[in-house]
Design a protein around this motif. Structure first.
Motif, PDB file in Angstrom:
ATOM      1  N   LYS A   1       0.852  -1.188   0.000  1.00 55.76           N
ATOM      2  CA  LYS A   1       0.000   0.000   0.000  1.00 55.76           C
ATOM      3  C   LYS A   1       0.888   1.238   0.000  1.00 55.76           C
ATOM      4  O   LYS A   1       2.093   1.147   0.262  1.00 55.76           O
ATOM      5  CB  LYS A   1      -0.947  -0.008   1.192  1.00 55.76           C
ATOM      6  CG  LYS A   1      -0.253   0.026   2.541  1.00 55.76           C
ATOM      7  CD  LYS A   1      -1.287  -0.015   3.664  1.00 55.76           C
ATOM      8  CE  LYS A   1      -0.611  -0.135   5.013  1.00 55.76           C
ATOM      9  NZ  LYS A   1      -1.529  -0.319   6.116  1.00 55.76           N
TER      10      LYS A   1
ATOM     11  N   VAL B   1      -8.997   3.247   0.496  1.00 56.76           N
ATOM     12  CA  VAL B   1      -8.900   2.082  -0.390  1.00 56.76           C
ATOM     13  C   VAL B   1      -9.199   2.550  -1.809  1.00 56.76           C
ATOM     14  O   VAL B   1     -10.236   3.164  -2.057  1.00 56.76           O
ATOM     15  CB  VAL B   1      -9.911   0.985   0.021  1.00 56.76           C
ATOM     16  CG1 VAL B   1      -9.761  -0.240  -0.893  1.00 56.76           C
ATOM     17  CG2 VAL B   1      -9.707   0.577   1.472  1.00 56.76           C
TER      18      VAL B   1
ATOM     19  N   THR C   1      -3.099   6.288   4.312  1.00 58.61           N
ATOM     20  CA  THR C   1      -2.651   5.098   3.591  1.00 58.61           C
ATOM     21  C   THR C   1      -3.638   4.863   2.447  1.00 58.61           C
ATOM     22  O   THR C   1      -4.812   5.203   2.559  1.00 58.61           O
ATOM     23  CB  THR C   1      -2.623   3.855   4.498  1.00 58.61           C
ATOM     24  OG1 THR C   1      -3.900   3.726   5.124  1.00 58.61           O
ATOM     25  CG2 THR C   1      -1.527   3.930   5.534  1.00 58.61           C
TER      26      THR C   1
ATOM     27  N   GLU D   1      -4.801   1.705   0.103  1.00 59.89           N
ATOM     28  CA  GLU D   1      -4.711   0.264  -0.173  1.00 59.89           C
ATOM     29  C   GLU D   1      -5.217  -0.047  -1.576  1.00 59.89           C
ATOM     30  O   GLU D   1      -5.804   0.801  -2.228  1.00 59.89           O
ATOM     31  CB  GLU D   1      -5.537  -0.511   0.865  1.00 59.89           C
ATOM     32  CG  GLU D   1      -4.896  -0.478   2.236  1.00 59.89           C
ATOM     33  CD  GLU D   1      -5.714  -1.228   3.266  1.00 59.89           C
ATOM     34  OE1 GLU D   1      -6.310  -2.257   2.926  1.00 59.89           O
ATOM     35  OE2 GLU D   1      -5.747  -0.738   4.412  1.00 59.89           O
TER      36      GLU D   1
ATOM     37  N   ASP E   1       4.935  -2.809   2.600  1.00 59.40           N
ATOM     38  CA  ASP E   1       4.067  -3.984   2.661  1.00 59.40           C
ATOM     39  C   ASP E   1       4.113  -4.673   4.011  1.00 59.40           C
ATOM     40  O   ASP E   1       3.818  -5.858   4.124  1.00 59.40           O
ATOM     41  CB  ASP E   1       4.248  -4.927   1.460  1.00 59.40           C
ATOM     42  CG  ASP E   1       5.547  -5.686   1.479  1.00 59.40           C
ATOM     43  OD1 ASP E   1       6.338  -5.424   2.394  1.00 59.40           O
ATOM     44  OD2 ASP E   1       5.713  -6.527   0.579  1.00 59.40           O
TER      45      ASP E   1
END
Ligand code: UD1
Length: 434
Positions: A3, A370, A392, A394, A421
């Motif tokens: 990510k 995400v 973050t 993803e 990762d």
């Protein structure tokens, strides 16, 4: 799972060089199969989609060689039994452009058996205009067990084809099938995107006779055979636009090199309208912003309108712009999936059908995000770079499908981004950039 971890708040500054156009490359790599001679193709972006398509072409029996990272040689003359090829693997099912092998295999061998296309989940994405075009040229088609589409013909004969919707994919696919058909094909209401012109130029450099690409009527006179060629792909309009909005959203100053400014006009004019400053040079553009942006309205349209592939990146920018903006998505019906992610960063966006109403906020706060698809994923990275604190992102596999060295290019502009990762790597990054 890999990510991105990002610390926002930097103004991105410096220079970035844009790769070759992914969507042109996909059509061109498939087109290279139409000849038995070697094609050398330069400026191929080194992204997941082009690598998957090249692997499929190699699996078909063609000789595929990377001469360097961005130059590929394809020789389809060594394909055996082309009349019975089945193109199917897990990877080709995930990309959209596998469908270009339908056009090129049908054109060359009069038989194509290819896994049905996947691609980003941004709408229904039917292929009825592709099959309508193939039928008009004399082919028939069926979906066979296992989810492949088989298109075949005894012979292909040019015809007059009116596209019911303006579609990039079907326009390219019909060109691929028609270049070796006997007689004249006319595609009316054709798409006009720069990559349509690039694919047509590539085919013409192989000896095809295509006129009118870039207008809404394309005329193709079938030829007996095509020859090998050397060709360089145009720069990627959407990668360029992504860095343009990144400059605007982060209050930065980026020189975006290796572009064709004319292809960026819809994006440049919207950025100028909201108060960013775009300067065009021969083959680069500079985007500067002091971060004080204002609202506007945007409707996505086929080229030369505002590209749907830039809609999420622009929405992220408008959500930081003073006032109320309205975005109408007129190409794909499911392209606002990033809105719920942005809401968790403090964006104020409401979606009604194909319209997003955006009320500008002062800033975003970092969040765990995400990526829902390729372009929305890139847009979330822009949001994270503009946000206060850490984020973050993803599911970066979507982003890797279409952006070459995305994180490396952002780092070179001063952005704090890393691919990690493990929890440990993430913590290390957080400590380092503190
Ligand atoms: C291509 C691009 C994609 C971009 C899109 C629009 C590739 C690999 N992908 O996708 O990045 O977002 O163009 O610029 O080049 N349609 C039909 N019937 C068809 C084909 C399309 O109804 O047979 C509709 C689609 O649902 C959509 C519109 O036409 O509403 C445009 O689609 P199209 O231009 O074909 O998109 P793609 O080729 O899938």
């Amino acid at each position: 799972m890999e990510k991105y971890v990002i610390k926002g708040g930097q103004r991105l500054e410096g220079e970035v060089t844009i790769a070759g156009a992914k969507n042109a490359a996909l059509g061109i790599l498939a087109a290279a199969v139409l000849t038995d001679e070697e094609c050398i193709i330069e400026n191929v972006p080194y992204v997941q989609d082009t690598r998957v398509l090249l692997a499929a072409i190699e699996n078909m029996g063609a000789r595929v060689k990377y001469i360097d990272r961005h130059t590929v040689s394809i020789n389809a003359g060594v394909i055996e039994d082309g009349e019975h090829l089945v193109v199917d693997d897990d990877n080709i099912r995930k990309i959209r452009a596998g469908y270009y092998l339908l056009g090129s295999l049908l054109g060359k061998y009069k038989y194509a058996n290819v896994a049905l296309p996947g691609g980003c989940d941004i709408g229904a994405r039917p292929i009825d205009q592709h099959t309508k075009g193939f039928e008009a040229l004399g082919a028939n088609w069926e979906i066979v067990k296992g989810g492949n589409i088989v298109v075949q013909a005894d012979s292909l004969t040019g015809n007059h084809i009116y596209m019911d919707v303006v579609t990039v994919g079907a326009t390219i696919n019909i060109m691929l099938a028609a270049v070796l058909a006997s007689g004249k094909t006319t595609i009316e209401n054709a798409a006009k995107e720069p990559h349509i012109v690039d694919v047509a130029n590539f085919l013409n450099s192989m000896g095809a006779n295509i006129k009118g690409a870039g207008t809404d009527v394309i005329r193709i006179r079938g030829v007996e055979r095509l020859k090998g060629t050397e060709y360089s792909i145009i720069p990627d309009q959407i990668e360029a636009g992504t860095f343009m909005t990144m400059a605007a959203a982060t209050g930065g100053n980026i020189l975006i090199k290796n572009v064709i400014p004319k292809h960026l006009e819809a994006i440049s004019s919207k950025l100028n309208e909201i108060g960013a400053h775009v300067i065009e040079y021969d083959d680069s553009v500079r985007v500067m912003s002091d971060g004080r942006l204002k609202s506007t309205h945007i409707k996505t349209l086929p080229y030369p309108g505002f590209p749907t592939d830039m809609q999420p990146q622009m929405a992220v920018t408008l959500a930081l712009s003073k006032g109320t903006s309205v975005i109408t998505e007129s190409i794909f019906e499911n392209r606002f999936k990033y809105v719920s992610e942005l809401a968790r960063m403090g964006a104020r966006i409401s979606v009604e059908g194909n319209t997003a109403i955006i009320t500008g906020v002062e800033g975003y706060t970092g969040a765990g995000l995400v990526a829902p698809d390729l372009r929305a994923g890139a847009a979330l990275v822009i949001a994270a770079l503009s946000a206060d604190g850490f984020s973050t992102v993803e599911d970066i596999k979507y982003i890797l499908r279409g952006y070459e060295d995305f994180d490396g290019k952002i780092r070179a502009l001063g952005g704090a981004i890393e691919v990690v990762d493990s929890e440990r790597e993430e913590q290390k990054f957080r400590l380092r950039v503190g």
